[in-house]
Design an enzyme around this catalytic site. Structure first.
Site, mmCIF file in Angstrom:
data_model
loop_
_atom_site.group_PDB
_atom_site.id
_atom_site.type_symbol
_atom_site.label_atom_id
_atom_site.label_comp_id
_atom_site.label_asym_id
_atom_site.label_seq_id
_atom_site.Cartn_x
_atom_site.Cartn_y
_atom_site.Cartn_z
ATOM 1 N N ASP A 7 8.227 40.669 -6.820
ATOM 2 C CA ASP A 7 7.928 39.310 -5.880
ATOM 3 C C ASP A 7 8.343 39.918 -4.637
ATOM 4 O O ASP A 7 8.947 41.104 -4.294
ATOM 5 C CB ASP A 7 8.765 38.108 -6.633
ATOM 6 N N ASP A 9 8.613 37.450 -1.354
ATOM 7 C CA ASP A 9 9.234 36.607 -0.286
ATOM 8 C C ASP A 9 10.625 36.323 -1.393
ATOM 9 O O ASP A 9 10.722 35.686 -2.249
ATOM 10 C CB ASP A 9 8.506 35.146 -0.275
ATOM 11 N N GLU A 321 37.067 37.976 3.493
ATOM 12 C CA GLU A 321 38.536 37.988 3.423
ATOM 13 C C GLU A 321 39.057 39.502 3.351
ATOM 14 O O GLU A 321 38.742 40.040 2.223
ATOM 15 C CB GLU A 321 38.864 37.445 2.216
ATOM 16 N N HIS A 326 47.855 48.345 3.858
ATOM 17 C CA HIS A 326 49.015 48.735 4.722
ATOM 18 C C HIS A 326 50.197 47.997 4.676
ATOM 19 O O HIS A 326 50.049 46.705 4.558
ATOM 20 C CB HIS A 326 48.629 49.028 6.001
HETATM 21 N N1 RBF Z 1 37.460 36.299 -5.592
HETATM 22 C C1 RBF Z 1 36.832 35.999 -6.604
HETATM 23 O O1 RBF Z 1 36.663 34.809 -7.161
HETATM 24 N N2 RBF Z 1 36.111 36.885 -7.326
HETATM 25 C C2 RBF Z 1 36.212 38.140 -7.136
HETATM 26 O O2 RBF Z 1 35.700 39.091 -7.677
HETATM 27 C C3 RBF Z 1 36.903 38.514 -5.946
HETATM 28 N N3 RBF Z 1 37.125 40.011 -5.535
HETATM 29 C C4 RBF Z 1 38.075 40.024 -4.594
HETATM 30 C C5 RBF Z 1 38.018 41.684 -3.852
HETATM 31 C C6 RBF Z 1 38.695 41.752 -2.897
HETATM 32 C C7 RBF Z 1 39.204 43.274 -2.456
HETATM 33 C C8 RBF Z 1 39.649 40.653 -2.183
HETATM 34 C C9 RBF Z 1 40.417 41.032 -0.741
HETATM 35 C C10 RBF Z 1 39.483 39.503 -2.720
HETATM 36 C C11 RBF Z 1 38.825 39.108 -3.921
HETATM 37 N N4 RBF Z 1 38.333 37.789 -4.237
HETATM 38 C C12 RBF Z 1 37.712 37.602 -5.119
HETATM 39 C C13 RBF Z 1 39.093 36.605 -3.375
HETATM 40 C C14 RBF Z 1 40.110 36.000 -3.977
HETATM 41 O O3 RBF Z 1 40.007 35.097 -5.006
HETATM 42 C C15 RBF Z 1 41.092 35.475 -2.889
HETATM 43 O O4 RBF Z 1 41.452 36.715 -1.917
HETATM 44 C C16 RBF Z 1 42.253 34.696 -3.443
HETATM 45 O O5 RBF Z 1 42.966 34.073 -2.117
HETATM 46 C C17 RBF Z 1 43.250 35.853 -3.808
HETATM 47 O O6 RBF Z 1 44.552 35.202 -4.395
HETATM 48 MG MG MG Z 2 10.030 34.391 -4.168
#
Ligand code: RBF
Ligand code: MG
Length: 394
Positions: A7, A9, A321, A326
């Protein structure tokens, strides 16, 4: 699978944003205001169907075809600005390099399809077949467009892989679908491409263009978050060879701002205020990325980050986020943080528990830390964007 039918768009081209732009301008002429809600209703429609919906919803004093003509001439002025969706160029190049036959199958008219792709380098040559809704009896959700595409490719429908962003809720012409038609419930029968693909007897990968709608795509054989997540080898097609140690390199992209506390769920994970970044945010699919982070008074650090709605917490807003890899002695809220994002790791996922989510985030950390030592990624450590001398206004 021996061929791929795509597809256009919302799957390869980011035309949704353009449509809203044009409509906004258009509706102003009639003293109306575009509220963006219509976008929902018009995904996957033919031009005339779209027009009917808009004309009716806004009570416009014009005929459908007038609307189509006027909007489409405004449209064509915008076409040169349309961007390929993330992963689209990569996919097209990959399939054409490996000689996989490819077709474009779109509810747009053939002429519109051709002008849309004329601005995308190398696309026209890559598609041996293009089918528009004006070349078959009925557009999607009828399977006609897909069947015609397979026929012109000289392929069996059963060995054709469809990639689509629009879908209907359940399965091929389910009861719910028929009810929706009966009730003229426009809202619920708009996402139709996947249904068309399944009705054509093809395998369908859905790439939803509307967020948080995965549950609507259960008719698809697979639902992926963006084209970056397509694994052609799952379908018997040649695998991508650009993954490096669990990471997918990308052109670097840049984002920065003062550091604010995350969403109150632990101090390790930082947030960047997302106001003012809506362009960057909408341009990049949700997922886990990595790169380098520059803090104005401290230096440059490795960084892994998530963009999206955090399925585990089901946030209402798309957020960024970053996690600076570090150990800091103290907090650095309000400091200016600049990020250079250099690659992709995986889509966001849901997890059965907070422990499993955190374990996965730590795995991401390892992947990012290792990858950032590769010359391919480490060279961006010296990017001038990371060396912030003074923050704005100071
Ligand atoms: N939140 C999700 O719901 N699913 C994810 O796959 C996910 N992966 C993350 C990967 C990284 C590297 C980081 C920094 C955050 C991720 N988060 C994810 C966000 C996470 O839910 C959030 O940072 C919470 O505040 C962690 O306690
Ligand atoms: Mg489409």
């Amino acid at each position: 699978m021996s061929c791929v039918i795509l597809d256009l768009d919302g799957t390869l081209l980011n035309t949704d944003g353009m449509f809203s732009e044009v409509l906004k301008t258009f509706l102003v002429k009639y003293g109306k205001e575009w509220d963006g809600r219509e976008k929902h209703k018009i995904v996957g429609k033919t031009p005339l169907e779209e027009a009917a919906i808009i004309v009716e919803d806004y009570g416009l004093p014009c005929a459908k075809h007038e609307f189509v003509n006027e909007v489409y001439s405004m449209f064509s002025d915008h076409l040169c600005k349309v961007k390929a969706l993330p992963g689209a160029n990569r996919l097209i190049k990959h399939l054409s390099c490996h000689g996989v036959p490819m077709a474009l199958a779109s509810n747009s008219h053939r002429a519109t399809i051709e002008s849309k792709i004329s601005y995308q380098h190398g696309w026209k040559e890559s598609f041996s077949v293009i089918v528009g809704s004006d070349e078959v009896r009925t557009g999607k959700p009828s399977p006609d467009i897909f069947l015609e595409a397979a026929k012109r490719l000289n392929m069996e429908p059963s060995s054709s892989l469809v990639i689509e962003d629009s879908v209907y809720v359940i399965g091929s012409y389910s009861l719910e679908f028929l009810f929706a038609l009966l009730l003229k419930d426009k809202d619920s029968y708009v996402r139709i491409g996947v249904v068309a693909g399944k009705a054509a007897g093809m395998e369908v990968v859905a790439v939803p263009s509307l967020p948080k709608q995965t549950h609507r795509y259960i008719a698809a054989d697979e639902v992926i978050n963006s084209l970056l997540d397509l694994r052609p080898e799952k379908w018997g097609l040649p695998p991508f060879q650009d993954w490096i140690e669990g990471t997918l390199p990308s052109e670097p992209w840049y984002i920065g701002g003062p550091v604010v506390k995350g969403l109150g769920r632990g101090s390790k994970v930082l947030g960047i205020p997302t106001e003012g970044y809506s362009d960057v945010l909408s341009e990049h699919p949700s997922g886990v990325y990595f790169g380098w982070a520059g803090l104005s008074t401290r230096g440059v650090y490795k960084m892994v980050m998530s963009i999206g709605w955090n399925p585990y917490f089901d946030n209402a807003e798309k957020t960024i986020e970053p996690w600076l890899l570090h150990e800091f002695d103290e907090d650095f809220y309000d400091e200016e943080l600049h990020l250079v994002i250099v690659g992709y790791i995986r889509p966001e996922a849901n997890f059965p528990s907070l422990e499993t989510l955190i374990a996965k985030i730590h795995e991401d950390r390892k992947v990012a830390e290792r990858a950032l030592d590769l010359p391919l990624y480490s060279k961006y450590r010296d990017d001038p964007y990371l060396k912030i001398t003074s923050s704005k206004g100071q």
